[in-house]
Design an enzyme around this catalytic site. Structure first.
Site, PDB file in Angstrom:
ATOM      1  N   ARG A  92      10.684  -1.437  -3.171  1.00 44.95           N
ATOM      2  CA  ARG A  92      12.085  -0.860  -1.683  1.00 44.95           C
ATOM      3  C   ARG A  92      13.441  -2.030  -1.872  1.00 44.95           C
ATOM      4  O   ARG A  92      13.152  -2.974  -1.109  1.00 44.95           O
ATOM      5  CB  ARG A  92      11.812  -0.542  -0.132  1.00 44.95           C
ATOM      6  CG  ARG A  92      10.866   0.661  -0.198  1.00 44.95           C
ATOM      7  CD  ARG A  92      11.070   2.008  -1.313  1.00 44.95           C
ATOM      8  NE  ARG A  92      10.352   3.095  -1.338  1.00 44.95           N
ATOM      9  CZ  ARG A  92       8.929   3.109  -1.984  1.00 44.95           C
ATOM     10  NH1 ARG A  92       9.591   2.130  -3.300  1.00 44.95           N
ATOM     11  NH2 ARG A  92       8.723   3.944  -1.961  1.00 44.95           N
ATOM     12  N   ASN A 139       0.370   5.718  -8.134  1.00 44.47           N
ATOM     13  CA  ASN A 139       0.779   4.585  -8.468  1.00 44.47           C
ATOM     14  C   ASN A 139       0.963   3.322  -8.291  1.00 44.47           C
ATOM     15  O   ASN A 139       1.540   3.275  -9.378  1.00 44.47           O
ATOM     16  CB  ASN A 139       1.832   5.524  -8.527  1.00 44.47           C
ATOM     17  CG  ASN A 139       3.199   5.470  -7.523  1.00 44.47           C
ATOM     18  OD1 ASN A 139       2.569   4.384  -6.672  1.00 44.47           O
ATOM     19  ND2 ASN A 139       4.205   5.806  -7.561  1.00 44.47           N
ATOM     20  N   HIS A 154      14.069   4.259 -10.635  1.00 42.70           N
ATOM     21  CA  HIS A 154      13.386   3.980 -10.149  1.00 42.70           C
ATOM     22  C   HIS A 154      11.738   4.635 -10.503  1.00 42.70           C
ATOM     23  O   HIS A 154      11.866   6.108 -10.712  1.00 42.70           O
ATOM     24  CB  HIS A 154      12.785   5.245  -8.315  1.00 42.70           C
ATOM     25  CG  HIS A 154      12.149   4.229  -7.689  1.00 42.70           C
ATOM     26  ND1 HIS A 154      12.503   4.482  -6.485  1.00 42.70           N
ATOM     27  CD2 HIS A 154      10.965   4.016  -8.225  1.00 42.70           C
ATOM     28  CE1 HIS A 154      11.053   4.290  -6.298  1.00 42.70           C
ATOM     29  NE2 HIS A 154      10.006   4.166  -6.940  1.00 42.70           N
ATOM     30  N   GLN A 162      19.014   6.267  -3.810  1.00 47.84           N
ATOM     31  CA  GLN A 162      18.767   6.468  -5.061  1.00 47.84           C
ATOM     32  C   GLN A 162      19.226   8.280  -5.393  1.00 47.84           C
ATOM     33  O   GLN A 162      18.872   8.861  -4.469  1.00 47.84           O
ATOM     34  CB  GLN A 162      17.463   6.473  -5.117  1.00 47.84           C
ATOM     35  CG  GLN A 162      16.963   4.970  -4.814  1.00 47.84           C
ATOM     36  CD  GLN A 162      15.249   5.045  -5.286  1.00 47.84           C
ATOM     37  OE1 GLN A 162      14.890   3.805  -6.035  1.00 47.84           O
ATOM     38  NE2 GLN A 162      14.566   5.785  -4.888  1.00 47.84           N
TER      39      GLN A 162
HETATM   40  P1  NDP Z   1      -0.359  -1.609   0.605  1.00 42.51           P
HETATM   41  O1  NDP Z   1      -0.715  -0.884   1.705  1.00 42.51           O
HETATM   42  O2  NDP Z   1      -1.704  -1.259  -0.902  1.00 42.51           O
HETATM   43  O3  NDP Z   1      -0.156  -3.023   0.791  1.00 42.51           O
HETATM   44  C1  NDP Z   1       1.242  -3.039   1.524  1.00 42.51           C
HETATM   45  C2  NDP Z   1       0.840  -5.244   2.112  1.00 42.51           C
HETATM   46  O4  NDP Z   1       2.067  -5.394   2.597  1.00 42.51           O
HETATM   47  C3  NDP Z   1      -0.245  -5.232   2.812  1.00 42.51           C
HETATM   48  O5  NDP Z   1      -1.523  -5.756   2.615  1.00 42.51           O
HETATM   49  C4  NDP Z   1      -0.174  -5.580   4.020  1.00 42.51           C
HETATM   50  O6  NDP Z   1      -0.628  -6.454   5.539  1.00 42.51           O
HETATM   51  C5  NDP Z   1       1.667  -6.213   3.250  1.00 42.51           C
HETATM   52  N1  NDP Z   1       2.503  -6.394   4.603  1.00 42.51           N
HETATM   53  C6  NDP Z   1       3.170  -5.138   5.749  1.00 42.51           C
HETATM   54  N2  NDP Z   1       4.024  -5.704   5.814  1.00 42.51           N
HETATM   55  C7  NDP Z   1       4.459  -6.901   5.481  1.00 42.51           C
HETATM   56  C8  NDP Z   1       4.751  -7.970   6.179  1.00 42.51           C
HETATM   57  N3  NDP Z   1       6.190  -7.854   6.890  1.00 42.51           N
HETATM   58  N4  NDP Z   1       4.654  -9.839   6.231  1.00 42.51           N
HETATM   59  C9  NDP Z   1       3.235 -10.046   4.937  1.00 42.51           C
HETATM   60  N5  NDP Z   1       2.871  -8.741   4.436  1.00 42.51           N
HETATM   61  C10 NDP Z   1       3.005  -7.363   4.545  1.00 42.51           C
HETATM   62  O7  NDP Z   1       1.547  -1.008  -0.121  1.00 42.51           O
HETATM   63  P2  NDP Z   1       0.573  -0.891  -1.584  1.00 42.51           P
HETATM   64  O8  NDP Z   1       0.498  -2.293  -2.472  1.00 42.51           O
HETATM   65  O9  NDP Z   1       0.058   0.141  -2.600  1.00 42.51           O
HETATM   66  O10 NDP Z   1       2.927  -0.766  -2.168  1.00 42.51           O
HETATM   67  C11 NDP Z   1       3.725  -1.809  -1.808  1.00 42.51           C
HETATM   68  C12 NDP Z   1       4.614  -1.168  -1.630  1.00 42.51           C
HETATM   69  O11 NDP Z   1       5.232  -1.377  -2.836  1.00 42.51           O
HETATM   70  C13 NDP Z   1       4.507   0.314  -1.007  1.00 42.51           C
HETATM   71  O12 NDP Z   1       4.747   0.429   0.398  1.00 42.51           O
HETATM   72  C14 NDP Z   1       5.657   1.073  -1.524  1.00 42.51           C
HETATM   73  O13 NDP Z   1       7.581   0.714  -0.829  1.00 42.51           O
HETATM   74  C15 NDP Z   1       6.156   0.256  -2.988  1.00 42.51           C
HETATM   75  N6  NDP Z   1       6.533   1.038  -4.105  1.00 42.51           N
HETATM   76  C16 NDP Z   1       6.725   1.274  -4.750  1.00 42.51           C
HETATM   77  C17 NDP Z   1       6.695   2.216  -6.256  1.00 42.51           C
HETATM   78  C18 NDP Z   1       8.447   2.512  -6.939  1.00 42.51           C
HETATM   79  O14 NDP Z   1       7.315   3.391  -7.769  1.00 42.51           O
HETATM   80  N7  NDP Z   1       8.597   0.953  -7.052  1.00 42.51           N
HETATM   81  C19 NDP Z   1       5.185   2.788  -6.170  1.00 42.51           C
HETATM   82  C20 NDP Z   1       4.387   2.990  -4.891  1.00 42.51           C
HETATM   83  C21 NDP Z   1       4.770   2.142  -4.395  1.00 42.51           C
HETATM   84  P3  NDP Z   1      -1.747  -5.547   6.403  1.00 42.51           P
HETATM   85  O15 NDP Z   1      -2.423  -4.491   5.228  1.00 42.51           O
HETATM   86  O16 NDP Z   1      -3.282  -7.078   5.767  1.00 42.51           O
HETATM   87  O17 NDP Z   1      -0.834  -5.642   7.428  1.00 42.51           O
END
Ligand code: NDP
Length: 391
Positions: A285, A147, A333, A314
């Site tokens: 989140r 998603n 959500h 939630q």
């Molecule tokens: P990804 O894993 O593709 O991307 C997360 C990114 O965050 C990665 O590039 C990671 O870095 C980076 N990251 C992690 N920790 C840090 C930090 N401390 N500082 C800077 N960057 C950081 O996840 P998605 O994009 O698919 O999803 C992101 C979040 O969105 C999910 O974890 C979830 O909580 C939320 N979400 C919400 C939904 C909703 O319905 N509202 C549905 C789906 C997701 P790197 O990989 O470079 O280490």
């Protein structure tokens, strides 16, 4: 034989749908970057139907029961003597969606003596205490990418609705009014603004790609830098820290997982370092943003608007302050729970269950925890330490 305990949101108030607004879904076989959409051996549902509510059962019942497994589905997940708590002690597998999370706390994991697999039907497994899962040898898997584009579209919608003051203007129409000045006194064009993303993973990058045609300047911060050709293609400006990025931005979108590094990140101090009148969009989140700090910043005008779809807990209680704070565009959500997304994450959940029950490997990209350690996507995106599930 396994007992599968599945926590889903309630059916619609008017009953489970017998017809839908559209007759089909576009066919999508792969995501940006080439990862394929879920490839279960089969599905027992019609894509486009409501799958994430109790009667939808994620389309899993006939698959599981035909193999002799037991499926228990409930929405009753919180409070003393919930069905979830009653069914948990002998459950082998727990499934829940972030939209209606079954919080797998250390206390619950301690009583779930047979639990070996926790599946997130969707993305974001912070409702599972990952440390406790690691300690108890529980595998945690989610349907990575299912998603991500759904959320990216929601983010773009929320940015436009906030900047252009869409929701109050729509309310004017519903109330029979025509007060143009009231509607436009807070309305701007997005064109020319600077938009920053906290993280440029699947969602953050998809948001950037969708916003680029609006004539904005795009910024991002992330633990790892994107390839130079991607930065050049989108004109992305990299900042090594969120503190460096925020003063440049008119709009900030949060697309980072909730883990110890990001919990409470947007507090009074960080928000004070943003430009006055920034719009903050958080579909990642809730607990990445301090609840009171967001409310105070909207009341003072430091933030011009806040929108998102993530709350804590939630479902949010009726008196949650984010329901009534000024200039917000919150939804429940839902961003990752469109019927389109449900078809993908239901199929992905089935794929994970097939692998688990057949003893074949779960795709690496679906893994968060395995064998007592962060694994797969979890090893990349999360950090060990006191993780999130609090209740
Ligand atoms: P990804 O894993 O593709 O991307 C997360 C990114 O965050 C990665 O590039 C990671 O870095 C980076 N990251 C992690 N920790 C840090 C930090 N401390 N500082 C800077 N960057 C950081 O996840 P998605 O994009 O698919 O999803 C992101 C979040 O969105 C999910 O974890 C979830 O909580 C939320 N979400 C919400 C939904 C909703 O319905 N509202 C549905 C789906 C997701 P790197 O990989 O470079 O280490």
């Amino acid at each position: 034989m396994a007992k599968v305990l599945c926590v889903l949101f309630d059916d619609p108030k008017d009953g489970f749908p017998t017809s839908y607004a559209r007759d089909d879904l576009p066919r999508i076989d792969s995501y940006p970057g080439g990862q394929t959409t879920p490839t279960p051996q089969g599905i027992d549902f019609t894509p486009g139907q409501l799958l994430g509510s109790v009667s939808g059962e994620l389309g899993l019942r006939s698959f599981l029961e035909s193999r002799g497994h037991t499926l228990v589905v409930t929405s009753d997940k919180d409070g003393a003597d919930s069905v979830f708590d009653r069914e948990l002690p002998d459950a082998d597998i727990v499934i829940s969606q972030p939209f209606w999370p079954a919080y797998l706390t250390p206390e619950r994991i301690a009583v779930a003596k047979r639990l070996k697999l926790a599946v997130t039907a969707g993305i974001g497994s912070d409702h599972v205490d990952l440390d406790a899962a690691i300690a108890h040898g529980i595998t945690v898997a989610e349907v990575t990418y299912s998603n991500s584009i759904s959320v990216a579209e929601h983010v773009v919608m929320m940015i436009l609705s906030q900047v252009r003051n869409y929701l109050p203007a729509h309310r004017t129409v519903l109330e029979g009014g025509w007060e143009v000045a009231d509607c436009v006194a807070r309305a701007y064009d997005l064109e020319g603004m600077h938009v920053g993303s906290v993280a440029a993973g699947r969602i953050g990058l998809a948001v950037a790609r969708r916003l680029a045609p609006f004539g904005v300047t795009l910024h991002y911060t992330d633990r790892h830098r994107l390839p130079a050709d991607v930065e050049a293609e989108l004109g992305l400006v990299f900042h090594p820290t969120v503190e460096d990025m925020l003063p440049h931005c008119d709009v900030v979108t949060v697309n980072v997982p909730l883990h110890p590094e990001t919990e409470g990140l947007f507090d009074d101090e960080l928000i004070a370092g943003m430009k006055r009148g920034t719009y903050l969009i958080n579909t990642a989140r809730a607990r990445i943003c301090d609840e009171g700090a967001v409310q105070r910043a909207l009341e003072s005008g430091q933030l011009a608007g806040y929108a998102g779809d993530v709350w804590y807990p939630q479902p949010a209680p009726a008196d949650h302050p984010w329901r009534t704070m000024p200039h917000h565009g919150m939804t429940p959500h839902i961003s990752g729970a469109t019927l389109s997304a449900q078809a993908r994450y239901a199929a992905g959940t089935r794929e994970i269950l097939e692998s688990w029950l057949d003893g074949t490997p779960i795709r690496d990209e679906y893994l968060i925890v395995r064998g007592g350690a962060l694994a797969g996507t979890g090893a990349h995106s999360y950090s060990a330490g006191a993780t999130a599930a609090k209740r």
